[in-house]
Design an enzyme around this catalytic site. Structure first.
Site, PDB file in Angstrom:
ATOM      1  N   LYS A 159      -0.247  -5.002  -6.226  1.00  0.00           N
ATOM      2  CA  LYS A 159      -1.689  -5.198  -6.266  1.00  0.00           C
ATOM      3  C   LYS A 159      -2.033  -6.533  -5.621  1.00  0.00           C
ATOM      4  CE  LYS A 159      -2.735  -1.514  -8.782  1.00  0.00           C
ATOM      5  NZ  LYS A 159      -3.680  -0.455  -8.359  1.00  0.00           N
ATOM      6  N   LYS A 264      -5.802  11.083  -6.942  1.00  0.00           N
ATOM      7  CA  LYS A 264      -5.668  10.928  -8.381  1.00  0.00           C
ATOM      8  C   LYS A 264      -6.395  12.099  -9.056  1.00  0.00           C
ATOM      9  CE  LYS A 264      -5.511   5.843  -8.655  1.00  0.00           C
ATOM     10  NZ  LYS A 264      -5.785   5.369  -7.285  1.00  0.00           N
TER      11      LYS A 264
END
Length: 364
Positions: A159, A264
């Site tokens: 990230k 997702k």
């Protein structure tokens, strides 16, 4: 086959370590486990775990409107019932996902097959997976990345976008690259952190660390910006938050805005809507990558069945159970040397483990 009863139980699970992204730091994951019971006595499990504005309390508030719409209808009519909820798009998609997972689990159990067979057949029982690193200091990120490689991961997702300057981002990425060595794949996930000019500048500098691809460098709605970044930088660009439906995926394809689509189930409304996006991506020679939204074992198993339904070479973001203190389920699929095996029993292949879930999940 009709639905006899819909019930739910909220959960609250702390992260093992602070989970830090460009969107902020999270200490706990909240969601809801669904249970659909058919008139034949078979039960299916689902999960609702929205990423934004979706506390368990919010989810439960809207779920109270569902039983009168769900109970007594055919299992195949469930998607239509969830679409009529007058609720914010992201939460509606997560609720639809939970219902779709539960319906798929129920239908697969009824047929005596695994969910991946219900989705069209297993194309790969072993799915390559990445480790996820969400730390905001180079030392902690490097430590986590080193531990992932020692555990057998061949791909690490880091990230980024929360460090405040290009120099700091370079220090973070450089520390992780040094920790994992040259042979481990490194991908970055900016979670919409930058505008298009910043994204081009930052990625141009970060490319020296050898990147597999960069996920969602700009805002989800800025497809023009995403396309410009994609055209300009040398690194592959993946659309993530921008992929919220088949229509948005189609727009990404038509604009040439990305080389990969990160899908997702919780964002696109379930396993079967996700299958439509996978088919679109493959038909247009874009690579699909399946990830969880940091779910419990129910959501992980569902996403793993989805990932096993197509052939692909990129690692998927499914090895997320260890980020939470508890995954709630028995037989939760675990990563081994960078791979996860799709369960081959009937349905999802997982059930709630009442003993280990007791501290995190409401009582039945």
């Amino acid at each position: 086959m009709k639905i006899r009863r819909l019930t739910w139980r909220a959960y609250r699970i702390p992260f093992r370590r602070m989970f830090v992204t460009s969107g902020g730091a999270e200490q706990v994951r909240e969601g809801v486990i669904l249970r659909l019971e058919s008139d034949t006595g078979i039960c299916g499990l689902g999960e609702i775990a929205p990423l934004r504005g979706g506390t368990a309390r919010n989810v439960v508030h809207w779920l109270t409107h569902l039983p009168r719409r769900i109970e007594g209808i055919e299992v195949d009519d469930i998607p239509q019932a969830s679409r009529r909820l007058e609720v914010r798009k992201e939460l509606r998609a997560a609720i639809a996902c939970g219902l779709d997972i539960a319906a798929c689990d129920l239908l697969a159990k009824e047929a005596g097959v695994s969910v991946v067979e219900l989705l069209g057949g297993c194309r790969r029982r072993l799915v390559p997976v990445n480790a996820t690193i969400a730390e905001d200091t180079p030392a902690l990120a490097a430590q986590s990345a080193r531990r992932a490689v020692e555990s057998g991961f061949r791909c690490v997702k880091l990230k980024v976008g929360m460090m405040g300057s290009l120099a700091a981002e370079c220090e973070l990425v450089g520390a992780v690259r040094d920790a994992i060595g040259a042979d481990t794949l490194l991908r970055l996930d900016a979670n919409q952190a930058w505008d298009r000019d910043t994204a081009i500048d930052y990625i141009g500098e970060l490319e020296r660390f050898g990147l597999e691809f960069v996920e969602q460098p700009v805002a989800a709605h800025d497809l023009d910006g995403l396309a410009e970044v994609h055209r300009t930088v040398g690194t592959l660009i993946a659309a993530d938050e921008s992929v919220s439906s088949r229509a948005t995926a189609q727009a990404i394809v038509e604009m040439g805005a990305a080389s990969l689509l990160v899908i997702k189930p919780m964002i696109v409304g379930g396993l079967r809507p996700a299958m439509e996006i996978i088919d679109l991506a493959l038909s247009c020679e874009l690579e699909p990558v399946i990830t969880t939204t940091i779910d419990s074992g129910v959501g992980i198993a569902a996403a793993l069945h989805l990932a096993a339904s197509f052939e692909g070479k990129r690692a998927c973001g499914l090895a997320t159970a260890e980020l939470l203190e508890c995954d709630l389920t028995s037989a939760t699929p675990q990563p081994h040397d960078g791979w996860m095996a799709c369960p081959d029993g009937a349905g999802l292949g997982v059930e709630i483990d009442e003993v280990k879930a007791a501290a995190y999940l409401e009582r039945a």
